[in-house]
Write a protein that holds these residues in place. Structure first.
Motif, PDB file in Angstrom:
ATOM      1  N   GLY A 113       9.795-119.650  -0.961  1.00 41.91           N
ATOM      2  CA  GLY A 113       7.973-119.872  -1.376  1.00 41.91           C
ATOM      3  C   GLY A 113       7.268-119.333  -0.253  1.00 41.91           C
ATOM      4  N   SER A 114       6.231-120.499  -0.023  1.00 47.75           N
ATOM      5  CA  SER A 114       5.543-120.084   0.672  1.00 47.75           C
ATOM      6  C   SER A 114       5.431-118.670   1.701  1.00 47.75           C
ATOM      7  N   HIS A 115       4.538-117.908   1.009  1.00 46.50           N
ATOM      8  CA  HIS A 115       3.710-116.457   1.790  1.00 46.50           C
ATOM      9  C   HIS A 115       2.510-116.162   1.821  1.00 46.50           C
ATOM     10  N   ASP A 116       2.236-118.030   3.463  1.00 43.05           N
ATOM     11  CA  ASP A 116       0.477-118.320   3.209  1.00 43.05           C
ATOM     12  C   ASP A 116       0.415-117.943   4.789  1.00 43.05           C
ATOM     13  N   HIS A 117       1.584-117.517   5.829  1.00 38.10           N
ATOM     14  CA  HIS A 117       1.541-117.458   6.489  1.00 38.10           C
ATOM     15  C   HIS A 117       1.445-115.837   7.147  1.00 38.10           C
ATOM     16  N   GLN A 118       2.390-115.314   6.141  1.00 39.07           N
ATOM     17  CA  GLN A 118       2.267-113.948   6.456  1.00 39.07           C
ATOM     18  C   GLN A 118       0.401-112.915   5.722  1.00 39.07           C
ATOM     19  N   ASP A 119       1.028-113.969   4.520  1.00 42.68           N
ATOM     20  CA  ASP A 119      -1.097-113.245   4.164  1.00 42.68           C
ATOM     21  C   ASP A 119      -2.116-113.618   5.054  1.00 42.68           C
ATOM     22  N   GLU A 120      -2.016-114.670   5.450  1.00 38.38           N
ATOM     23  CA  GLU A 120      -2.942-114.784   6.553  1.00 38.38           C
ATOM     24  C   GLU A 120      -2.795-113.612   7.360  1.00 38.38           C
ATOM     25  N   LEU A 121      -1.445-113.500   8.022  1.00 40.30           N
ATOM     26  CA  LEU A 121      -1.265-112.082   9.553  1.00 40.30           C
ATOM     27  C   LEU A 121      -2.076-110.858   9.120  1.00 40.30           C
ATOM     28  N   LEU A 122      -1.617-110.385   7.000  1.00 35.92           N
ATOM     29  CA  LEU A 122      -2.625-109.307   6.196  1.00 35.92           C
ATOM     30  C   LEU A 122      -3.842-109.070   6.716  1.00 35.92           C
ATOM     31  N   GLY A 123      -4.096-110.472   5.688  1.00 29.13           N
ATOM     32  CA  GLY A 123      -5.674-110.012   6.485  1.00 29.13           C
ATOM     33  C   GLY A 123      -6.475-109.651   7.026  1.00 29.13           C
ATOM     34  N   MET A 124      -5.726-110.665   8.462  1.00 29.97           N
ATOM     35  CA  MET A 124      -6.568-110.714   9.651  1.00 29.97           C
ATOM     36  C   MET A 124      -6.065-108.794  10.176  1.00 29.97           C
ATOM     37  N   LEU A 125      -5.106-108.030   9.988  1.00 32.75           N
ATOM     38  CA  LEU A 125      -4.567-106.629  10.112  1.00 32.75           C
ATOM     39  C   LEU A 125      -5.638-106.037   8.833  1.00 32.75           C
ATOM     40  N   ALA A 126      -5.540-106.352   8.143  1.00 35.10           N
ATOM     41  CA  ALA A 126      -6.392-105.441   6.843  1.00 35.10           C
ATOM     42  C   ALA A 126      -7.801-105.115   7.243  1.00 35.10           C
ATOM     43  N   ARG A 127      -8.680-106.228   8.152  1.00 30.96           N
ATOM     44  CA  ARG A 127      -9.604-106.164   8.683  1.00 30.96           C
ATOM     45  C   ARG A 127     -10.288-107.156  10.017  1.00 30.96           C
TER      46      ARG A 127
END
Length: 346
Positions: free
Chosen positions: A233-247
């Motif tokens: 279900g939730s992808h929130d944790h990975q999205d949070e991390l990927l957002g930081m890795l991208a910026r």
């Protein structure tokens, strides 16, 4: 229990079925995590025990043996796997069943093992020293083989060196390089394939998995792993991390480390490993494997970091992966990892 053979395993099944006339005593099924190796192994175990197998070697599903097998109650079949895969059941056959309440409480509070223990291998001795119940074969399924610790691996090795008659060991591994060479040398190695993207996506569509291309890419083309992640279900944790890795920035690293401190550390390290792999790949060849939807961000970041520094970061993350199961302090571990990553671009 479903005895499943997936569409991408049909050729492998035919090849393995062709060995029935000269069946080795130990078969090691290996391949990428999440492609269905254990399901394949269980289907093959059922076929070896079936009393009326079909023309292609599959279990009939209707004989007495198949009925037992379907309830994990076949007297000539044993599964050996870490306790943690049994839902936390840490019962020890060597324990006195009449022990006092205090001993039982201590036992039940024990953390389930992530390894295959020596006691589990020793317990096979009694199983293999009696005649088979149906005058057929005896099958032991052991997975994942890399969960064997050094002591249990050596104990298993003795059995593989002098296998009992009519006994077949089916072993499943995601990482051959983590197995003892002596274990490898006594098994017939059999590779199970990762399906093509088209086949995997078609299967995910049949499973009603939305955004199948995204989940499949993130799991390196492994369809079962992709389905499991999608169903979580939730992808929130990975999205949070990927957002930081991208910026990347020091401030973002500290903020994300605080937010994700309760997320399993291994998941975060693996995500960073995949991100760095994609950055390295896009820098050299323009190809993105795990996060194709973030291709532009990966290209921009790859242009900002020197190749030697990127290789050092990949090596450092590999070292962190080796200790990620037991970090002394999760938040500090995550902070340190993300700050090192941020400094690549400072």
């Amino acid at each position: 229990m479903a005895m499943t053979i997936y569409p991408w395993q049909q050729d492998a099944w035919q090849q393995l079925h062709a060995l029935r006339g000269r069946l080795p005593h130990a078969i090691l099924l290996h391949g990428n995590r999440g492609v269905g190796k254990t399901d394949f192994a269980e289907a093959y175990a059922a076929s070896l025990l079936c009393e009326s197998p079909l023309a292609d070697g599959r279990a009939c599903g209707s004989c007495l043996s198949c009925g037992w097998f379907g309830h994990y109650a076949h007297p000539d079949y044993r599964r050996v796997r870490p306790e943690i895969l049994d839902g936390g059941d840490v019962a020890d056959d060597s324990e006195d069943v009449d022990a006092g309440d205090e001993k039982k409480t201590a036992k039940s509070s024990k953390t389930p093992s992530k390894e295959i223990r020596i006691e589990q291998i020793r317990a096979l001795a009694d199983f293999m020293n009696i005649s088979t119940h149906r005058s057929g074969k005896r099958v032991v399924l052991l997975y994942p083989a890399e969960a064997l610790n050094t002591i249990s691996a050596n104990a298993l090795l003795k059995t593989l060196e002098e296998p009992p008659p009519d006994t077949v060991f089916l072993m499943v591994s995601n990482s051959l390089d983590r197995l003892l060479p002596t274990i490898l040398s006594r098994c017939r190695q059999f590779a199970l394939p990762t399906p093509s993207t088209a086949v995997a996506l078609a299967w995910l569509a049949q499973q009603q998995v939305r955004d199948g291309d995204m989940w499949l890419a993130e799991q390196g083309g492994a369809p079962l792993a992709a389905r499991e992640l999608a169903q979580a279900g939730s992808h929130d944790h990975q999205d949070e991390l990927l957002g930081m890795l991208a910026r990347p920035s020091v401030e973002a690293a500290l903020k994300v480390a605080e937010k994700l401190q309760k997320t399993p550390v291994v998941e975060l390290v693996v995500c960073l490993q995949r991100w760095l792999h994609d950055m390295f790949s896009v820098k050299l060849s323009g190809k993105v494997r795990y996060y194709p939807r973030r291709r532009d961000e990966l290209i921009a970041l790859g242009a900002r970091v020197a190749l030697p520094d990127l290789l050092k970061a990949i090596d450092l993350t590999r070292e962190r992966r080796a200790i990620a199961q037991h970090p002394l302090a999760a938040r500090l571990f995550i902070e340190d990892m993300l700050l090192d990553y941020s400094h690549l671009f400072s």
